[in-house]
Design a protein around this motif. Sequence first.
Motif, mmCIF file in Angstrom:
data_model
loop_
_atom_site.group_PDB
_atom_site.id
_atom_site.type_symbol
_atom_site.label_atom_id
_atom_site.label_comp_id
_atom_site.label_asym_id
_atom_site.label_seq_id
_atom_site.Cartn_x
_atom_site.Cartn_y
_atom_site.Cartn_z
ATOM 1 N N GLU A 119 -18.501 -10.493 20.970
ATOM 2 C CA GLU A 119 -17.771 -11.764 20.997
ATOM 3 C C GLU A 119 -16.250 -11.525 21.115
ATOM 4 O OE1 GLU A 119 -19.037 -14.767 21.130
ATOM 5 O OE2 GLU A 119 -17.256 -16.006 20.734
ATOM 6 N N GLU A 120 -15.756 -10.602 20.307
ATOM 7 C CA GLU A 120 -14.315 -10.291 20.361
ATOM 8 C C GLU A 120 -13.925 -9.743 21.735
ATOM 9 O OE1 GLU A 120 -13.564 -7.746 16.956
ATOM 10 O OE2 GLU A 120 -14.117 -9.391 15.595
ATOM 11 N N CYS A 121 -14.783 -8.889 22.276
ATOM 12 C CA CYS A 121 -14.496 -8.295 23.589
ATOM 13 C C CYS A 121 -14.512 -9.363 24.695
ATOM 14 C CB CYS A 121 -15.498 -7.196 23.913
ATOM 15 S SG CYS A 121 -15.254 -5.712 22.899
ATOM 16 N N LEU A 122 -15.399 -10.346 24.579
ATOM 17 C CA LEU A 122 -15.442 -11.439 25.565
ATOM 18 C C LEU A 122 -14.148 -12.249 25.525
ATOM 19 C CD1 LEU A 122 -19.128 -12.662 25.126
ATOM 20 C CD2 LEU A 122 -18.155 -11.690 27.229
ATOM 21 N N HIS A 123 -13.636 -12.480 24.309
ATOM 22 C CA HIS A 123 -12.367 -13.216 24.178
ATOM 23 C C HIS A 123 -11.236 -12.449 24.863
ATOM 24 C CE1 HIS A 123 -13.477 -16.081 20.634
ATOM 25 N NE2 HIS A 123 -14.559 -15.750 21.303
ATOM 26 N N VAL A 124 -11.204 -11.139 24.625
ATOM 27 C CA VAL A 124 -10.160 -10.288 25.222
ATOM 28 C C VAL A 124 -10.295 -10.252 26.740
ATOM 29 C CG1 VAL A 124 -9.355 -7.884 25.417
ATOM 30 C CG2 VAL A 124 -9.832 -8.865 23.157
ATOM 31 N N ALA A 125 -11.534 -10.070 27.222
ATOM 32 C CA ALA A 125 -11.764 -9.923 28.669
ATOM 33 C C ALA A 125 -11.450 -11.198 29.444
ATOM 34 C CB ALA A 125 -13.212 -9.502 28.921
ATOM 35 N N ALA A 126 -11.528 -12.333 28.765
ATOM 36 C CA ALA A 126 -11.288 -13.614 29.460
ATOM 37 C C ALA A 126 -9.800 -13.894 29.685
ATOM 38 C CB ALA A 126 -11.907 -14.757 28.649
ATOM 39 N N ALA B 65 -15.122 -17.941 33.800
ATOM 40 C CA ALA B 65 -16.396 -18.598 33.495
ATOM 41 C C ALA B 65 -17.492 -17.614 33.095
ATOM 42 C CB ALA B 65 -16.846 -19.438 34.695
ATOM 43 N N ILE B 66 -17.483 -16.433 33.715
ATOM 44 C CA ILE B 66 -18.535 -15.469 33.373
ATOM 45 C C ILE B 66 -18.373 -14.986 31.932
ATOM 46 C CG2 ILE B 66 -17.486 -13.274 34.131
ATOM 47 C CD1 ILE B 66 -20.259 -12.734 35.490
ATOM 48 N N ASN B 67 -17.139 -14.985 31.429
ATOM 49 C CA ASN B 67 -16.898 -14.617 30.027
ATOM 50 C C ASN B 67 -17.163 -15.783 29.077
ATOM 51 O OD1 ASN B 67 -15.899 -11.762 30.028
ATOM 52 N ND2 ASN B 67 -14.423 -12.617 31.453
ATOM 53 N N THR B 68 -16.634 -16.965 29.395
ATOM 54 C CA THR B 68 -16.827 -18.105 28.480
ATOM 55 C C THR B 68 -18.315 -18.450 28.356
ATOM 56 O OG1 THR B 68 -16.428 -19.714 30.263
ATOM 57 C CG2 THR B 68 -14.540 -19.118 28.887
ATOM 58 N N GLY B 69 -19.053 -18.248 29.441
ATOM 59 C CA GLY B 69 -20.479 -18.564 29.429
ATOM 60 C C GLY B 69 -21.273 -17.728 28.434
ATOM 61 N N ASP C 104 -18.928 -18.499 20.275
ATOM 62 C CA ASP C 104 -17.981 -19.485 19.714
ATOM 63 C C ASP C 104 -17.737 -20.551 20.779
ATOM 64 O OD1 ASP C 104 -15.837 -20.961 18.828
ATOM 65 O OD2 ASP C 104 -14.682 -19.231 18.118
ATOM 66 N N ARG C 105 -18.560 -21.619 20.736
ATOM 67 C CA ARG C 105 -18.515 -22.623 21.810
ATOM 68 C C ARG C 105 -17.234 -23.453 21.778
ATOM 69 N NH1 ARG C 105 -20.188 -20.484 25.572
ATOM 70 N NH2 ARG C 105 -19.832 -22.433 26.665
ATOM 71 N N ASP C 106 -16.617 -23.598 20.601
ATOM 72 C CA ASP C 106 -15.346 -24.334 20.560
ATOM 73 C C ASP C 106 -14.279 -23.587 21.362
ATOM 74 O OD1 ASP C 106 -16.463 -26.283 19.035
ATOM 75 O OD2 ASP C 106 -15.651 -25.564 17.113
ATOM 76 N N TYR C 107 -14.241 -22.268 21.143
ATOM 77 C CA TYR C 107 -13.274 -21.435 21.860
ATOM 78 C C TYR C 107 -13.556 -21.471 23.365
ATOM 79 C CZ TYR C 107 -10.258 -17.420 22.810
ATOM 80 O OH TYR C 107 -9.271 -16.603 23.284
ATOM 81 N N ALA C 108 -14.833 -21.310 23.707
ATOM 82 C CA ALA C 108 -15.234 -21.307 25.116
ATOM 83 C C ALA C 108 -14.929 -22.652 25.773
ATOM 84 C CB ALA C 108 -16.723 -20.991 25.230
ATOM 85 N N ASP C 109 -15.220 -23.742 25.041
ATOM 86 C CA ASP C 109 -14.994 -25.076 25.611
ATOM 87 C C ASP C 109 -13.511 -25.333 25.865
ATOM 88 O OD1 ASP C 109 -17.688 -25.536 25.562
ATOM 89 O OD2 ASP C 109 -17.668 -26.800 23.769
ATOM 90 N N ALA C 110 -12.669 -24.817 24.963
ATOM 91 C CA ALA C 110 -11.230 -24.996 25.140
ATOM 92 C C ALA C 110 -10.750 -24.251 26.390
ATOM 93 C CB ALA C 110 -10.475 -24.503 23.901
ATOM 94 N N MET C 111 -11.249 -23.034 26.589
ATOM 95 C CA MET C 111 -10.878 -22.287 27.802
ATOM 96 C C MET C 111 -11.413 -23.003 29.054
ATOM 97 S SD MET C 111 -10.946 -18.158 27.175
ATOM 98 C CE MET C 111 -9.583 -17.836 28.311
ATOM 99 N N ASN C 112 -12.660 -23.454 28.974
ATOM 100 C CA ASN C 112 -13.255 -24.139 30.129
ATOM 101 C C ASN C 112 -12.514 -25.432 30.466
ATOM 102 O OD1 ASN C 112 -15.200 -22.205 30.613
ATOM 103 N ND2 ASN C 112 -16.785 -23.231 29.404
ATOM 104 N N ALA C 113 -11.999 -26.103 29.415
ATOM 105 C CA ALA C 113 -11.263 -27.347 29.657
ATOM 106 C C ALA C 113 -9.970 -27.059 30.429
ATOM 107 C CB ALA C 113 -10.956 -28.056 28.337
ATOM 108 N N GLU C 114 -9.282 -25.976 30.044
ATOM 109 C CA GLU C 114 -8.064 -25.608 30.786
ATOM 110 C C GLU C 114 -8.417 -25.207 32.214
ATOM 111 O OE1 GLU C 114 -5.588 -22.505 29.070
ATOM 112 O OE2 GLU C 114 -4.217 -22.577 30.794
#
Lengths: 205, 205
Positions: free
Chosen positions: A105-112, A163-167, A171-181
């Motif tokens: 999860e942490e690595c996905l946040h960094v990679a995005a 998108a490949i990372n947020t998907g 942590d869907r709140d974090y992902a949704d915030a990135m997807n919204a931007e």
Amino acid sequence: MEMKNTSLEQFTAVLASDAPTPGGGGAAALAGALAVALGNMVGSLTVGKKKYADVEDRIKELNAASEDLRVKLLAQIDEDANAFAPLAKAYGIPKDDPTREQVLEECLHVAAQPPMNILRLSCEAVELIAEYGEKGSRLAISDAGCAAAMAQAAIRSAALNVAINTGLMKDRDYADAMNAELDALMDKYVPLAEQTYELVYGGLR
Amino acid sequence: MEMKNTSLEQFTAVLASDAPTPGGGGAAALAGALAVALGNMVGSLTVGKKKYADVEDRIKELNAASEDLRVKLLAQIDEDANAFAPLAKAYGIPKDDPTREQVLEECLHVAAQPPMNILRLSCEAVELIAEYGEKGSRLAISDAGCAAAMAQAAIRSAALNVAINTGLMKDRDYADAMNAELDALMDKYVPLAEQTYELVYGGLR
């Protein structure tokens, strides 16, 4: 060695290989750099021409902003590779290791982050390019159209890599915030790039 | 030195300058090379995987075709610069020189060829990329989407550089024949690239 110092031949050869980076993110950053460089080319061919004296000061500002973006976008090729490396490593953690999920999860946040930065910078590029298309020398107008097409490809490639990372994030709140931007930027700048391209292409055909 | 041996930093810096080449044509060729390389990356990450054994032979063919296109597209950066040089020189012929019109016309014909080649090669790239998108490893699918976006930008940039030359030709039969090929390729391959991109992006969002 920084990736910006590799040759076109080397970069495209490694891109074609099974090496994890550079991939779509690095290619997006390079496409963004090509886009701002093409915009700046229009500006470089406009400055100093009597016919465009009225816009010269503004064109110089656009040129400085383009150069700033070119440097930042090229640096993102390495940022993307560096941010992806820990994620590639994390996939190697055994599935029964209790830390795996949290590390991934942490690595996905960094990679995005780098793809999101490339997306933001490429959207800034579209703003500059639209203005070059309006104000720049008519003799270089085809380059403004190429810049728009290239910036659109940079945006779309960066978006895929966000998108490949947020998907995959838990942590869907974090992902949704990135997807919204992501959605807000795509909704505004993909059509603006399209419009700039069409305006130039329509003028030539 | 061949342009493919310049660094990403050098290439984008000269692109941004008032140097006549590289310009939109050279950038289009590089975008095409990035596109086929990204397609080939999907292929490289597919070959040797048990899950994709059924398509392995076909993926290897796609990879070989992609590598061939990468080499050809990178070479077109120099072809484009070399074909543009005489045209840039011809614009310097005094307006009252009786040979001017004929020389310019010949130079326009020459200058239009590399962009048309880049357009054709980038359309071939779209065919390959669409197939990578269908058959390639799902783990690398975002790269197939990036490849499609990049190939579309290559096509559109090349098209602008064909059109800027055909628009200035006096021989309208010759220009119309080039424009007819241009239109046929754009009508088929811009939507195919779009469809491949949308399929990938839709699958990730």
